[in-house]
Enzyme design. Structure first.
Site, PDB file in Angstrom:
ATOM      1  N   THR A  39     -44.593  40.133  -2.935  1.00  0.00           N
ATOM      2  CA  THR A  39     -42.959  40.433  -3.229  1.00  0.00           C
ATOM      3  C   THR A  39     -41.542  39.756  -2.504  1.00  0.00           C
ATOM      4  O   THR A  39     -40.667  40.114  -3.348  1.00  0.00           O
ATOM      5  CB  THR A  39     -42.660  41.802  -2.158  1.00  0.00           C
ATOM      6  OG1 THR A  39     -42.851  41.562  -1.040  1.00  0.00           O
ATOM      7  CG2 THR A  39     -43.869  42.800  -3.228  1.00  0.00           C
ATOM      8  N   GLY A 128     -56.143  25.955   3.086  1.00  0.00           N
ATOM      9  CA  GLY A 128     -56.835  26.893   1.757  1.00  0.00           C
ATOM     10  C   GLY A 128     -57.401  27.358   2.384  1.00  0.00           C
ATOM     11  O   GLY A 128     -58.034  28.633   1.623  1.00  0.00           O
ATOM     12  N   ALA A 129     -56.937  28.567   4.019  1.00  0.00           N
ATOM     13  CA  ALA A 129     -57.088  29.618   3.567  1.00  0.00           C
ATOM     14  C   ALA A 129     -56.314  30.784   3.779  1.00  0.00           C
ATOM     15  O   ALA A 129     -56.569  31.515   3.497  1.00  0.00           O
ATOM     16  CB  ALA A 129     -57.859  30.006   5.248  1.00  0.00           C
ATOM     17  N   SER A 133     -50.827  26.522   6.099  1.00  0.00           N
ATOM     18  CA  SER A 133     -50.639  25.744   7.035  1.00  0.00           C
ATOM     19  C   SER A 133     -49.694  24.594   6.643  1.00  0.00           C
ATOM     20  O   SER A 133     -48.972  24.601   7.193  1.00  0.00           O
ATOM     21  CB  SER A 133     -51.770  24.640   6.761  1.00  0.00           C
ATOM     22  OG  SER A 133     -52.028  24.401   5.328  1.00  0.00           O
ATOM     23  N   SER A 134     -49.242  24.977   5.628  1.00  0.00           N
ATOM     24  CA  SER A 134     -47.326  24.207   4.784  1.00  0.00           C
ATOM     25  C   SER A 134     -46.225  24.801   5.450  1.00  0.00           C
ATOM     26  O   SER A 134     -45.622  23.699   5.987  1.00  0.00           O
ATOM     27  CB  SER A 134     -47.245  23.568   3.037  1.00  0.00           C
ATOM     28  OG  SER A 134     -47.981  25.400   2.711  1.00  0.00           O
ATOM     29  N   GLU A 166     -41.220  22.745  -0.602  1.00  0.00           N
ATOM     30  CA  GLU A 166     -42.055  23.562  -1.573  1.00  0.00           C
ATOM     31  C   GLU A 166     -42.076  23.395  -3.267  1.00  0.00           C
ATOM     32  O   GLU A 166     -41.889  23.307  -3.553  1.00  0.00           O
ATOM     33  CB  GLU A 166     -42.095  25.174  -0.911  1.00  0.00           C
ATOM     34  CG  GLU A 166     -42.945  25.410   0.051  1.00  0.00           C
ATOM     35  CD  GLU A 166     -45.039  25.067   0.207  1.00  0.00           C
ATOM     36  OE1 GLU A 166     -45.108  24.514  -0.477  1.00  0.00           O
ATOM     37  OE2 GLU A 166     -45.394  25.399   1.438  1.00  0.00           O
ATOM     38  N   ASP A 178     -43.670  32.517   3.609  1.00  0.00           N
ATOM     39  CA  ASP A 178     -44.752  32.091   4.509  1.00  0.00           C
ATOM     40  C   ASP A 178     -43.457  30.941   5.964  1.00  0.00           C
ATOM     41  O   ASP A 178     -44.124  31.451   7.009  1.00  0.00           O
ATOM     42  CB  ASP A 178     -45.574  30.711   4.216  1.00  0.00           C
ATOM     43  CG  ASP A 178     -45.744  31.335   2.599  1.00  0.00           C
ATOM     44  OD1 ASP A 178     -46.100  32.678   2.808  1.00  0.00           O
ATOM     45  OD2 ASP A 178     -46.214  30.518   1.933  1.00  0.00           O
ATOM     46  N   TYR A 227     -50.060  31.108 -10.219  1.00  0.00           N
ATOM     47  CA  TYR A 227     -48.386  31.510  -8.973  1.00  0.00           C
ATOM     48  C   TYR A 227     -47.447  31.242  -9.842  1.00  0.00           C
ATOM     49  O   TYR A 227     -46.653  32.143  -9.820  1.00  0.00           O
ATOM     50  CB  TYR A 227     -48.649  30.287  -8.177  1.00  0.00           C
ATOM     51  CG  TYR A 227     -47.716  31.961  -6.651  1.00  0.00           C
ATOM     52  CD1 TYR A 227     -47.574  31.618  -5.750  1.00  0.00           C
ATOM     53  CD2 TYR A 227     -46.704  30.940  -6.896  1.00  0.00           C
ATOM     54  CE1 TYR A 227     -46.675  32.717  -4.567  1.00  0.00           C
ATOM     55  CE2 TYR A 227     -45.107  32.247  -5.771  1.00  0.00           C
ATOM     56  CZ  TYR A 227     -45.939  32.103  -5.053  1.00  0.00           C
ATOM     57  OH  TYR A 227     -44.721  32.306  -4.104  1.00  0.00           O
TER      58      TYR A 227
HETATM   59  C1  GLA Z   1     -47.745  32.854  -0.930  1.00  0.00           C
HETATM   60  C2  GLA Z   1     -46.146  32.064  -1.549  1.00  0.00           C
HETATM   61  C3  GLA Z   1     -45.416  33.380  -0.558  1.00  0.00           C
HETATM   62  C4  GLA Z   1     -45.792  34.633  -1.045  1.00  0.00           C
HETATM   63  C5  GLA Z   1     -47.468  34.727  -1.106  1.00  0.00           C
HETATM   64  C6  GLA Z   1     -47.425  36.750  -1.801  1.00  0.00           C
HETATM   65  O1  GLA Z   1     -48.351  32.920   0.313  1.00  0.00           O
HETATM   66  O2  GLA Z   1     -46.284  31.088  -0.742  1.00  0.00           O
HETATM   67  O3  GLA Z   1     -43.936  32.802  -0.720  1.00  0.00           O
HETATM   68  O4  GLA Z   1     -45.156  34.699  -2.152  1.00  0.00           O
HETATM   69  O5  GLA Z   1     -47.945  33.925  -1.499  1.00  0.00           O
HETATM   70  O6  GLA Z   1     -46.926  37.707  -1.418  1.00  0.00           O
END
Ligand code: GLA
Length: 391
Positions: A39, A128-129, A133-134, A166, A178, A227
């Protein structure tokens, strides 16, 4: 490793490599996504939390124009000149996160900084979980370098700087979730974000609940196109709705479920399926906020299960392993809700649980997962924790 131990290791390594103490040390945590999936870039709502694991970044200015980055976790050192700061395409691609953050902290002109910097960083967020982490690395970098270079960006701007790193250095067209969660996290609380207004509110969670992250061993890499294709479908759908609805639509945030039902027929089937996910998620987050206010954890958990179904059926960003974890969770009465967390296509599920039953829950889920995939998932109890800070 516990945070204190990571801090000690990072700062000791800095002194060992550079022969003096670091002038700036910052910490930034990873995050869990609790409700509201994909979202953020649709200008919608999310419930998330900062976790009690993160990255420590220790740095000092260099005497010259050199940039040195020592990555403790991978045991590699990257160096370049200020004039050479640019995305790394091959080899030490981890350097893209701190380099990109530095680049945008310097507003895209790193060569204008008089001096370079030297840094050591390390963390304990499992890679990768789906725990970001990034973003933890970007936000720790941003806070430490902000101190060294004397910039004074606010938290939201620093989050956007990490997001830009990113997009332009790491090649992931992510939203702001994130980085914002890492910045705005608070002890014992969820962060409720509105990605239209960029308002970040904290909502206290009582001690009787906790989150359990269950890490599948399915691949999780957001940079590989899945993505980006989801994001593109959402943007295409928003353009379509802007054309057919008699109101201002810039993002899927502006489209209601009723409108989707009425007008979806004009969209290609796949685009329509993708679009309904963030539209439904926005509604679930708003509903979830009301349920949390009333202390209705069962109701909130049911929305988490709905969220996963929407991922599974419409957005198609789940996978067999994540579905199996959620299905196993549904059979356990002490789990209120479960869903995939983050980008999807692998990574982790987030479970809302009664902490007193954590061992039982972990055991049951692991048993079923193992029977099916002959592999152990990693279950960890997560305490919503405070966001990034300078030490
Ligand atoms: C990843 C992306 C976020 C977000 C989520 C899904 O974590 O880095 O910006 O879009 O996926 O909600």
């Amino acid at each position: 490793m516990q945070n204190q131990e990571v801090y000690d290791t990072v700062t000791a390594k800095f002194s060992e490599v550079f022969g003096s103490k670091a002038d700036a040390v910052a910490y930034a945590p990873g995050r869990i996504e609790v409700l509201g999936n994909h979202t953020d870039y649709n200008e919608g709502y999310v419930f998330s939390a900062a976790i009690d694991k993160g990255t420590f970044f220790a740095a000092s200015l260099a005497d010259d124009d050199s940039v040195t980055l020592v990555a403790l976790d991978v045991g590699e050192t990257f160096t370049c000149r200020l004039s050479e700061v640019a995305p790394i395409k091959e080899g030490m691609t981890w350097a893209n996160y701190p380099l990109g953050t530095f680049n945008w902290l310097m507003e895209g002109s790193p060569a204008k900084a008089n001096k370079g910097f030297k840094a050591v960083f390390g963390g304990n967020v499992p890679l990768g979980a789906g725990l970001s982490s990034s973003a933890a690395l970007e936000m720790a970098t941003a806070l430490a370098l902000q101190k060294l270079y004397g910039t004074s960006f606010d938290k939201t701007t620093l989050a956007k700087i990490g997001q830009k790193a990113e997009h332009t250095f790491a090649g992931c067209p992510c939203g702001l979730l994130d980085q914002a969660s890492s910045m705005y996290g608070a002890e014992g609380a969820l962060v409720k974000s509105d990605f239209r207004t960029n308002e970040f509110e904290t909502v206290a969670m009582g001690p009787s609940v906790a989150f359990m992250m269950v890490k599948s061993n399915a691949k999780h890499a957001l940079v590989d196109g899945a993505y980006a294709s989801r994001r593109q479908a959402c943007e295409d759908a928003a353009k379509y709705f802007a054309g057919v609805l008699r109101k201002n639509v810039t993002h899927l945030r502006d489209v209601t479920m009723a409108e989707w039902v009425l007008y979806r027929g004009g969209l290609p089937e796949t685009t329509a399926k993708r679009a309904v996910h963030p539209i439904g998620e926005d509604e679930r987050v708003l509903q979830g906020a009301q349920l949390l206010e009333k202390g209705d954890l069962k109701g909130f958990g049911a929305l988490m299960y709905d969220s996963h179904e929407s991922s599974r059926n419409w957005f198609e960003n789940s996978c067999e392993e994540l579905d199996a974890i959620v299905d196993a969770a549904k059979a356990i009465p002490e789990v209120y809700g479960a869903r995939l967390s983050g980008g999807g296509f692998g990574g982790s599920c987030c479970l809302l649980v009664e902490p007193a039953y954590a061992d039982k829950i972990a055991e049951q889920i692991s048993r079923e997962y193992k029977a099916r995939f002959n592999d152990e998932p990693v279950c960890s109890l997560i305490k919503p924790s405070k966001g990034a800070y300078l030490i």
